[in-house]
Design a protein around this motif. Structure first.
Motif, PDB file in Angstrom:
ATOM      1  N   THR A   1     -29.351 -81.985   2.642  1.00  0.00           N
ATOM      2  CA  THR A   1     -30.148 -83.063   3.239  1.00  0.00           C
ATOM      3  C   THR A   1     -29.337 -84.366   3.288  1.00  0.00           C
ATOM      4  N   THR A   2     -28.514 -84.584   2.273  1.00  0.00           N
ATOM      5  CA  THR A   2     -27.641 -85.772   2.268  1.00  0.00           C
ATOM      6  C   THR A   2     -26.674 -85.724   3.446  1.00  0.00           C
ATOM      7  N   VAL A   3     -26.115 -84.532   3.692  1.00  0.00           N
ATOM      8  CA  VAL A   3     -25.191 -84.368   4.814  1.00  0.00           C
ATOM      9  C   VAL A   3     -25.925 -84.572   6.138  1.00  0.00           C
ATOM     10  N   MET A   4     -27.109 -84.011   6.237  1.00  0.00           N
ATOM     11  CA  MET A   4     -27.897 -84.141   7.468  1.00  0.00           C
ATOM     12  C   MET A   4     -28.201 -85.606   7.759  1.00  0.00           C
ATOM     13  N   ASN A   5     -28.597 -86.345   6.731  1.00  0.00           N
ATOM     14  CA  ASN A   5     -28.879 -87.776   6.901  1.00  0.00           C
ATOM     15  C   ASN A   5     -27.618 -88.539   7.307  1.00  0.00           C
ATOM     16  N   ALA A   6     -26.471 -88.123   6.752  1.00  0.00           N
ATOM     17  CA  ALA A   6     -25.205 -88.781   7.088  1.00  0.00           C
ATOM     18  C   ALA A   6     -24.863 -88.581   8.557  1.00  0.00           C
ATOM     19  N   LEU A   7     -25.059 -87.377   9.060  1.00  0.00           N
ATOM     20  CA  LEU A   7     -24.760 -87.093  10.466  1.00  0.00           C
ATOM     21  C   LEU A   7     -25.651 -87.916  11.394  1.00  0.00           C
ATOM     22  N   ASP A   8     -26.940 -88.004  11.055  1.00  0.00           N
ATOM     23  CA  ASP A   8     -27.864 -88.793  11.874  1.00  0.00           C
ATOM     24  C   ASP A   8     -27.498 -90.273  11.844  1.00  0.00           C
ATOM     25  N   ARG A   9     -27.111 -90.757  10.665  1.00  0.00           N
ATOM     26  CA  ARG A   9     -26.768 -92.181  10.531  1.00  0.00           C
ATOM     27  C   ARG A   9     -25.520 -92.516  11.339  1.00  0.00           C
ATOM     28  N   VAL A  10     -24.525 -91.643  11.337  1.00  0.00           N
ATOM     29  CA  VAL A  10     -23.301 -91.908  12.095  1.00  0.00           C
ATOM     30  C   VAL A  10     -23.603 -91.969  13.589  1.00  0.00           C
ATOM     31  N   LYS A  11     -24.455 -91.081  14.065  1.00  0.00           N
ATOM     32  CA  LYS A  11     -24.831 -91.107  15.479  1.00  0.00           C
ATOM     33  C   LYS A  11     -25.499 -92.428  15.847  1.00  0.00           C
ATOM     34  N   ASN A  12     -26.347 -92.937  14.955  1.00  0.00           N
ATOM     35  CA  ASN A  12     -27.012 -94.221  15.196  1.00  0.00           C
ATOM     36  C   ASN A  12     -26.020 -95.382  15.144  1.00  0.00           C
ATOM     37  N   LEU A  13     -25.097 -95.310  14.194  1.00  0.00           N
ATOM     38  CA  LEU A  13     -24.107 -96.375  14.052  1.00  0.00           C
ATOM     39  C   LEU A  13     -23.192 -96.452  15.266  1.00  0.00           C
ATOM     40  N   GLN A  14     -22.871 -95.297  15.854  1.00  0.00           N
ATOM     41  CA  GLN A  14     -21.983 -95.280  17.013  1.00  0.00           C
ATOM     42  C   GLN A  14     -22.543 -96.098  18.179  1.00  0.00           C
ATOM     43  N   SER A  15     -23.855 -96.057  18.360  1.00  0.00           N
ATOM     44  CA  SER A  15     -24.474 -96.795  19.464  1.00  0.00           C
ATOM     45  C   SER A  15     -24.804 -98.231  19.092  1.00  0.00           C
ATOM     46  N   ALA A  16     -24.921 -98.502  17.778  1.00  0.00           N
ATOM     47  CA  ALA A  16     -25.344 -99.838  17.351  1.00  0.00           C
ATOM     48  C   ALA A  16     -24.192-100.728  16.880  1.00  0.00           C
ATOM     49  N   ASP A  17     -23.094-100.150  16.480  1.00  0.00           N
ATOM     50  CA  ASP A  17     -21.994-100.927  15.891  1.00  0.00           C
ATOM     51  C   ASP A  17     -20.699-100.598  16.633  1.00  0.00           C
ATOM     52  N   GLN A  18     -20.188-101.567  17.386  1.00  0.00           N
ATOM     53  CA  GLN A  18     -18.983-101.328  18.172  1.00  0.00           C
ATOM     54  C   GLN A  18     -17.761-101.063  17.298  1.00  0.00           C
ATOM     55  N   ASP A  19     -17.679-101.731  16.154  1.00  0.00           N
ATOM     56  CA  ASP A  19     -16.539-101.516  15.254  1.00  0.00           C
ATOM     57  C   ASP A  19     -16.525-100.087  14.726  1.00  0.00           C
TER      58      ASP A  19
ATOM     59  N   SER B   1     -17.940 -97.510  16.143  1.00  0.00           N
ATOM     60  CA  SER B   1     -17.657 -96.653  17.293  1.00  0.00           C
ATOM     61  C   SER B   1     -16.161 -96.590  17.569  1.00  0.00           C
ATOM     62  N   LYS B   2     -15.486 -97.753  17.459  1.00  0.00           N
ATOM     63  CA  LYS B   2     -14.034 -97.795  17.683  1.00  0.00           C
ATOM     64  C   LYS B   2     -13.302 -97.038  16.588  1.00  0.00           C
ATOM     65  N   ASP B   3     -13.763 -97.174  15.331  1.00  0.00           N
ATOM     66  CA  ASP B   3     -13.142 -96.443  14.220  1.00  0.00           C
ATOM     67  C   ASP B   3     -13.211 -94.937  14.457  1.00  0.00           C
ATOM     68  N   ILE B   4     -14.386 -94.470  14.855  1.00  0.00           N
ATOM     69  CA  ILE B   4     -14.571 -93.034  15.081  1.00  0.00           C
ATOM     70  C   ILE B   4     -13.717 -92.561  16.253  1.00  0.00           C
ATOM     71  N   GLU B   5     -13.636 -93.372  17.278  1.00  0.00           N
ATOM     72  CA  GLU B   5     -12.796 -93.033  18.436  1.00  0.00           C
ATOM     73  C   GLU B   5     -11.331 -92.909  18.021  1.00  0.00           C
ATOM     74  N   ASP B   6     -10.861 -93.846  17.191  1.00  0.00           N
ATOM     75  CA  ASP B   6      -9.469 -93.797  16.714  1.00  0.00           C
ATOM     76  C   ASP B   6      -9.219 -92.551  15.864  1.00  0.00           C
ATOM     77  N   LEU B   7     -10.161 -92.224  14.982  1.00  0.00           N
ATOM     78  CA  LEU B   7     -10.004 -91.059  14.111  1.00  0.00           C
ATOM     79  C   LEU B   7     -10.037 -89.770  14.922  1.00  0.00           C
ATOM     80  N   GLU B   8     -10.906 -89.710  15.913  1.00  0.00           N
ATOM     81  CA  GLU B   8     -10.961 -88.521  16.763  1.00  0.00           C
ATOM     82  C   GLU B   8      -9.661 -88.342  17.536  1.00  0.00           C
ATOM     83  N   GLN B   9      -9.067 -89.450  17.950  1.00  0.00           N
ATOM     84  CA  GLN B   9      -7.782 -89.383  18.662  1.00  0.00           C
ATOM     85  C   GLN B   9      -6.683 -88.859  17.740  1.00  0.00           C
ATOM     86  N   ARG B  10      -6.697 -89.298  16.489  1.00  0.00           N
ATOM     87  CA  ARG B  10      -5.690 -88.824  15.533  1.00  0.00           C
ATOM     88  C   ARG B  10      -5.864 -87.336  15.264  1.00  0.00           C
ATOM     89  N   ILE B  11      -7.110 -86.888  15.186  1.00  0.00           N
ATOM     90  CA  ILE B  11      -7.353 -85.451  14.986  1.00  0.00           C
ATOM     91  C   ILE B  11      -6.901 -84.672  16.220  1.00  0.00           C
TER      92      ILE B  11
END
Length: 471
Positions: free
Chosen positions: A435-453, A455-465
């Motif tokens: 349940t902790t993991v599930m809540n984390a996944l939902d929170r990240v999805k919300n943060l991506q649309s609400a917090d540009q910084d 969103s940029k961090d996740i974009e950079d990490l995805e590019q590195r992967i």
């Protein structure tokens, strides 16, 4: 723990466990036998036997670094390794059909062709004092987005050694990314432009061994004179090994201080940040962080292809464009792996007398296609490095925001790229429930649309992967 036959059996077992179903590794690792142990008690030399010259060449070019790393992690003290030709037959339990498919022709065929061609020069690892490699210059370093800052920092330091703002310069990044190249490049540039300056390039392990020897022989004055008075530029590779001894750390700390106080340049390289070097004293850590820290990461596909083209020209290897792209795409771990794959293709092409084409290269390097693209641990480390936190912090139970957000993002990336179950992801983070993991996944999805910084961090990490996996 002694360097004996049982120790070598343990090392081989560990290497195999890290590379399941790697038939090529089995083909070349299995025949390596323990011969004896020589050298001093302080620095024993492990003599390992290989069947023939081809086997020796292949091991030195492709397995030596892995063997050294595994022994270093297990033994934990200074050592040397030598690969000696014994003339013994290759173990018969290796499946010859698999070996032939994986090694393109089989060991015995290649051995016969090697005897005829005499094109490969077998060299033993160099010993003796560390010296600058004149071929490693800024001109031969291929710059990409992954290394722009580290390259610029090294070049600026070399142009104006001893400047307070960049002293010490600390370069860090995974193994095989070009840190050592930049150390040598800076040293060679300084030697060319400032011929009056005395340059010392040394590995941290050698510094440690010399320091311990000086302490035992009561020759610390001579040791300090060598590094503090008889040198103007200090280049130290693999700094992480300094943490192995308190007395060595003490001497290293005062040596660095002496250089900086005298406005003498220090350039250091390591595979991790100072704060992540286990056992490093706080004052040493603070000293290393005082100057400029520059990181090197894995280059993207375009940079890998550029590096490969340069290396191919250097080694006089002609390859069609589809082969260049293929090798660049599958060589995802390090520049050292990229160069190793190129040398492997060159060797088999010459020994077999076959042109380099896509079919040949895919047969030689097919095992790379079946290897795991990226692991949970690697994603955790990528996120930890990005947010300047420690991997153990991500796995801890702390609810501090500087840790919680990176932890949740790491969980999100693991789910996206590895598609692990919620339970497995929770286990990878210190036993968190699903349940902790599930809540984390939902929170990240919300943060991506609400917090540009974010969103940029996740974009950079995805590019590195993406740069690692190619997908």
């Amino acid at each position: 723990m002694e360097l004996n036959s049982s120790f070598w059996t343990l090392i081989k077992s560990k290497m195999k466990s890290r590379n399941d179903n790697n038939k090529l590794l089995d083909t070349w690792l299995d025949p390596i036998e323990y011969v004896n142990t020589s050298g001093s008690t302080e620095r024993p030399k492990l003599i390992l036997g290989v069947p023939n010259a081809l086997h020796q060449y292949f091991v030195i070019e492709n397995l030596q670094d892995k063997i050294y790393l595994e022994i270093s992690d297990t033994y934990g003290r200074p050592f040397e390794v030598e690969f000696s030709i014994t003339g013994s037959k290759v173990n018969t339990h290796i499946d010859s059909s698999v070996a032939q498919e994986e090694a393109v022709g089989g060991t015995e065929i290649l051995q016969a062709q090697l005897a005829r061609t005499q094109n490969i020069q077998i060299t033993q690892p160099k010993s003796g004092p560390d010296t600058l490699n004149q071929e490693l210059t800024f001109g031969t370093f291929v710059v990409g987005k992954n290394s722009e800052f580290a390259h610029a920092a090294s070049y600026n330091v070399a142009r104006n050694p001893g400047a307070d703002d960049y002293n010490p310069l600390y370069i860090y990044g995974p193994v095989g990314m070009g840190k050592t190249h930049l150390l040598h490049a800076a040293g060679n540039y300084i030697r060319e432009q400032y011929q009056h300056l005395r340059i010392t390039y040394i590995s941290a392990e050698r510094f440690m061994n010399e320091c311990i020897s000086a302490i035992r022989r009561h020759e610390m004055d001579k040791f300090r004179q060598k590094y503090r008075e008889n040198s103007d530029i200090l280049l130290v590779d693999d700094v992480q090994f300094i943490a192995r001894g308190e007395a060595v750390q003490e001497e290293f700390f005062h040596t660095i201080n002496s250089f900086i106080d005298s406005r003498k340049q220090v350039i250091l390289a390591s595979d991790r940040m100072p704060k992540d070097i286990h056992g490093l004293e706080d004052r040493s850590r603070t000293r290393l962080e005082r100057g400029l820290i520059a990181d090197i990461t894995m280059p993207d596909l375009e940079t890998r292809i550029a590096i490969l083209r340069y290396k191919a020209e250097k080694f006089n290897v002609r390859m069609p464009e589809d082969v260049v792209n293929y090798i660049g795409r599958i060589s995802k771990r390090s520049i050292r792996e990229l160069e190793g794959n190129l040398k492997k293709v060159k060797m088999f092409s010459e020994l077999q007398g076959l042109p380099i084409d896509a079919e040949l290269v895919k047969r030689i390097l097919s095992h790379h296609e079946t290897q795991s693209t990226i692991s949970v641990e690697e994603i955790q480390k990528l996120v930890a490095d990005h947010y300047k936190v420690r991997v153990p912090d991500l796995k801890s139970s702390t609810r501090a925001k500087p840790i919680v957000v990176p932890r949740q993002i790491a969980m999100y990336l693991i789910k996206k790229f590895l598609d692990k179950s919620l339970v497995d992801i929770g286990k990878a983070f210190g036993g968190k429930d699903h349940t902790t993991v599930m809540n984390a996944l939902d929170r990240v999805k919300n943060l991506q649309s609400a917090d540009q910084d974010i969103s940029k961090d996740i974009e950079d990490l995805e590019q590195r992967i993406h740069n690692i996996t190619g997908v």
